[in-house]
Design an enzyme around this catalytic site. Structure first.
Site, short mmCIF file in Angstrom:
data_model
loop_
_atom_site.label_atom_id
_atom_site.label_comp_id
_atom_site.label_asym_id
_atom_site.label_seq_id
_atom_site.Cartn_x
_atom_site.Cartn_y
_atom_site.Cartn_z
N HIS A 122 -3.14 2.71 1.47
CA HIS A 122 -1.75 2.94 1.67
C HIS A 122 -1.14 1.62 2.64
O HIS A 122 0.12 1.02 2.31
CB HIS A 122 -1.50 4.32 2.38
N GLU A 123 -1.99 1.50 3.45
CA GLU A 123 -1.54 0.38 4.33
C GLU A 123 -1.81 -1.07 3.66
O GLU A 123 -0.84 -1.95 3.98
CB GLU A 123 -2.51 0.30 5.59
N HIS A 158 1.69 -1.56 1.84
CA HIS A 158 2.86 -2.09 2.68
C HIS A 158 2.67 -3.39 2.50
O HIS A 158 3.79 -4.19 2.59
CB HIS A 158 2.75 -1.55 4.05
N GLU A 183 7.65 4.22 2.06
CA GLU A 183 6.54 5.06 2.23
C GLU A 183 6.09 5.67 0.75
O GLU A 183 4.83 5.76 0.68
CB GLU A 183 6.75 6.44 3.24
ZN LIG Z 1 3.34 3.79 5.50
#
Ligand SMILES: [Zn+2]
Length: 272
Positions: free
Chosen positions: A142-143, A146, A200
């Site tokens: 997830h990171e 980004h 997100e």
């Molecule tokens: Zn996030």
């Protein structure tokens, strides 16, 4: 916060390039192809992030909190080394980034990946939520997503456009090189910026595909967020949730992605 962010970026002397709308990544199996407004260059933001990361690492070392648990550091780095090559599905340049992974001893429940692949995990996130390797991989995926999507660069660009500061930024072009301090201030403002709901959702989709392709079980996305939401009701809410707004439907969205990413996980497992 947005105004503070713009002021910090301008103080860092970052020249503004007028770019149009583009997508920073390929879509992958999960089709993350939204067009993005990008008004500053990746190189500029990466440089800011690298300086900020170096300072964070030095401060942690000085406090005796940098990679103090060799087994934990090795575990987190092993997971990163399996995910990093998978980033080429979304960006051809990403496997060649100067990736760095460090673990900081802290009760904070947090983790992030700065632009350009600079990763930090706080030990509190792993220990207090008792994360297994699959769950760590979901957070990391997830990171990293980004960073691949350059959401920070997009946030700065949107803030600048909203405030009409493009002309002001161009006027600062002549001011010369950014000082390290100004870059740090700018980056601190960036780190405190909340990601949007859209960001997100994209990071969840791309992150889950990265997790699966690296051979980690994407179903851990469900257990991870159950743990996060439970911790959020306790006395010490995860810092992670202040920059990653938790939507109540997040777990359902992750579940709806599983039919797309489970075959990628099974393929990765067969290859060993
Ligand atoms: Zn996030």
């Amino acid at each position: 916060m947005k105004l503070k962010l713009i002021a910090a970026v301008l103080a860092a002397g970052i020249p503004l390039a007028i770019g149009g709308c583009a997508s920073t990544t390929e879509g992958g199996a999960v089709h993350a192809e939204r067009k993005q407004l990008l008004l500053i260059s990746s190189a500029q933001l990466d440089q800011m992030a690298a300086q900020s990361y170096a300072k964070l690492r030095a401060d942690a070392a000085q406090k005796g909190a940098l990679n103090t648990d060799p087994a934990l550091t090795q575990r987190v780095r092993a997971i990163a080394s399996r995910i990093e090559p998978q980033t080429r599905v979304f960006r051809a340049d990403a496997p060649g980034w100067k990736w760095e992974v460090n673990v900081i001893s802290s009760n904070d429940l947090n983790a992030f990946c700065m632009p350009g692949g600079k990763i930090v995990f706080y030990s509190g996130l792993i220990k207090q939520l008792n994360l297994n390797d699959d769950e760590i991989a979901v957070v990391m995926g997830h990171e990293i997503a980004h960073a691949l999507r350059e959401h920070s660069r997009e946030q700065v660009s949107q803030a600048m456009a909203a405030q009409g500061v493009i002309g002001v930024g161009a006027a600062l072009l002549g001011l010369g090189e950014a000082s390290a301090d100004a870059a740090n201030t700018a980056y601190e403002a960036l780190l405190a910026t909340k990601f949007s709901r859209v960001d997100e959702a994209e990071a969840d989709r791309i992150g889950l595909e990265l997790t699966a392709r690296a051979g980690y079980d994407p179903r851990a996305g469900v257990t991870l967020w159950q743990k996060m939401l439970k911790a959020n009701q306790g006395s010490r809410p995860p810092e992670f949730l202040s920059t990653h707004p938790a939507e109540t439907n997040r777990i359902q969205q992750i579940e709806s992605l599983l039919p797309t990413v489970m075959p990628l996980f099974e393929q990765a497992r067969r290859r060993g």
